[in-house]
Design an enzyme around this catalytic site. Structure first.
Site, PDB file in Angstrom:
ATOM      1  N   SER A 127     -41.908  13.148  -2.467  1.00 55.06           N
ATOM      2  CA  SER A 127     -41.614  12.817  -3.964  1.00 55.06           C
ATOM      3  C   SER A 127     -40.260  11.597  -3.076  1.00 55.06           C
ATOM      4  CB  SER A 127     -40.747  14.108  -3.917  1.00 55.06           C
ATOM      5  OG  SER A 127     -39.726  13.514  -5.185  1.00 55.06           O
ATOM      6  N   TYR A 152     -36.425  22.027  -2.402  1.00 62.12           N
ATOM      7  CA  TYR A 152     -37.180  20.701  -2.820  1.00 62.12           C
ATOM      8  C   TYR A 152     -37.119  19.487  -2.211  1.00 62.12           C
ATOM      9  CZ  TYR A 152     -41.014  17.637  -5.437  1.00 62.12           C
ATOM     10  OH  TYR A 152     -41.629  17.313  -5.656  1.00 62.12           O
TER      11      TYR A 152
END
Length: 340
Positions: A127, A152
């Site tokens: 990501s 995350y």
């Protein structure tokens, strides 16, 4: 070619599986259909895939180590495209354990399956969130990513480190793709474009964080899929010489790429395109930056372009138009009621 796709009922997984099936590949797919967002949307994606020959779906959780091992032994995939994960920056502040279980424990089980069945290439989702507090633009895989600002993001950085370990110890070719704000038809209901469209159509104000000054490298789903498929067909190779010392390379068969549109767009610009497409002006509730968010993202995709020929080609206005067309057909066409 038999390819395992994880997270197949998710946004990106669904589109990747569709593309592979259209190419004539055999796809074994898993998903646990968790309720992070409306399961009916996930089921609708699955229903469209199950009409294809060469598609087999197994409902399974990544944390089921025995089940994952059995799946690899029985199907023996040649390549793995690992897209399953617990997504969402803000949700990671509310439910951190879900991220450790899915993104760390689950990823370990995938790595073990690939190792023991000698998979020829593992491509996995990282990501843009890993760049954290980086301020040098555009973001490059040659930059250090040691300061994530959400759990995350930390789990995605951990995935890259775990993958490198398996590449180094066991010769497993791994490639991590750092996705930059993916959007498009069949998208995730927790993402800004989806939330804005729903609110504007219902006449509700939209929440605009950081006064709309955030800039994102919005990347259309078809461009993302093209990059994934091209990357999967090109197993990572060990680097030599000085290149092996770069953060995105290694003497092991390991590679990291950014995959984005390489064109950051201010949030207010996205809203303006959306208002024009819908023919309605949004009432805006301007709010400060949220914890875990970053002010801007911008992908340097030169390595991916050079190595695979990847070329993002969908401008933001075209992508938004296609998303809205799908949204209106899907939700207003009576296929699925949107819950508040």
């Amino acid at each position: 070619m038999k390819i395992l796709v994880t997270g197949v009922a998710g946004f990106i997984g669904y589109h990747v599986a569709q593309r592979l099936l259209a190419q004539g590949e055999s796809v074994v797919a898993i998903d646990n259909l968790n309720p992070y967002y409306d399961v009916r949307l996930k089921e609708a994606r699955l229903q469209r895939l199950q009409s294809h020959q060469g598609f087999e779906f197994v409902r399974m959780d990544l944390t089921d180590a025995g089940g994952i091992a059995d799946l690899f032994r029985s199907h023996r995939p040649q390549r793995v495209i690992h897209l399953a994960a617990q997504p969402g920056v803000r949700y990671s502040l509310e439910n951190p354990h879900a991220y450790v279980e899915s993104n760390l424990v689950g990823f370990l089980n995938i790595l073990e399956g690939c190792r023991h069945q000698q998979v020829e290439h593992l491509v996995y989702a990282s990501s843009s969130s890993v760049y954290g507090t980086n301020v040098t633009m555009p973001f490059s895989v040659d930059q250090a990513v040691d300061h994530p600002v959400s759990l995350y993001a930390a789990t995605k950085k951990a995935n890259e480190l775990m993958a490198h370990t398996y590449s180094h110890l066991f010769g497993l070719p791994t490639t991590g793709l750092r996705f930059f704000t993916v959007y498009g038809p069949w998208g995730r209901p927790d993402m800004a474009l989806f939330l804005f469209t729903k609110a504007i159509l219902e006449g509700r104000p939209i929440d605009v964080f950081n006064s709309g000054k955030m800039r994102r490298d919005f990347t259309y789903i078809d461009d993302i899929v093209e990059g994934i498929v091209r990357t999967a067909a090109r197993p990572a190779q060990p680097a030599v010489g000085a290149e092996a010392q770069e953060p995105g390379r290694s003497t092991a068969p390991y590679r990291i790429y950014n995959i984005g549109n390489h064109t950051p767009v201010e949030l207010m610009t996205l809203i303006e395109h959306l208002e024009k497409k819908l023919g309605k002006t949004a009432a805006k509730n301007f709010l400060p930056m949220q914890p875990g968010d970053v002010p801007a993202t911008w992908a340097d995709v030169s390595d991916l372009m050079q190595d695979t020929g990847f070329q993002p080609s969908t401008p933001i206005d075209v992508g938004i138009s296609r998303f809205v067309d799908w949204y209106l057909e899907y939700y207003r066409g009576g296929q699925l009621r949107v819950e508040s």
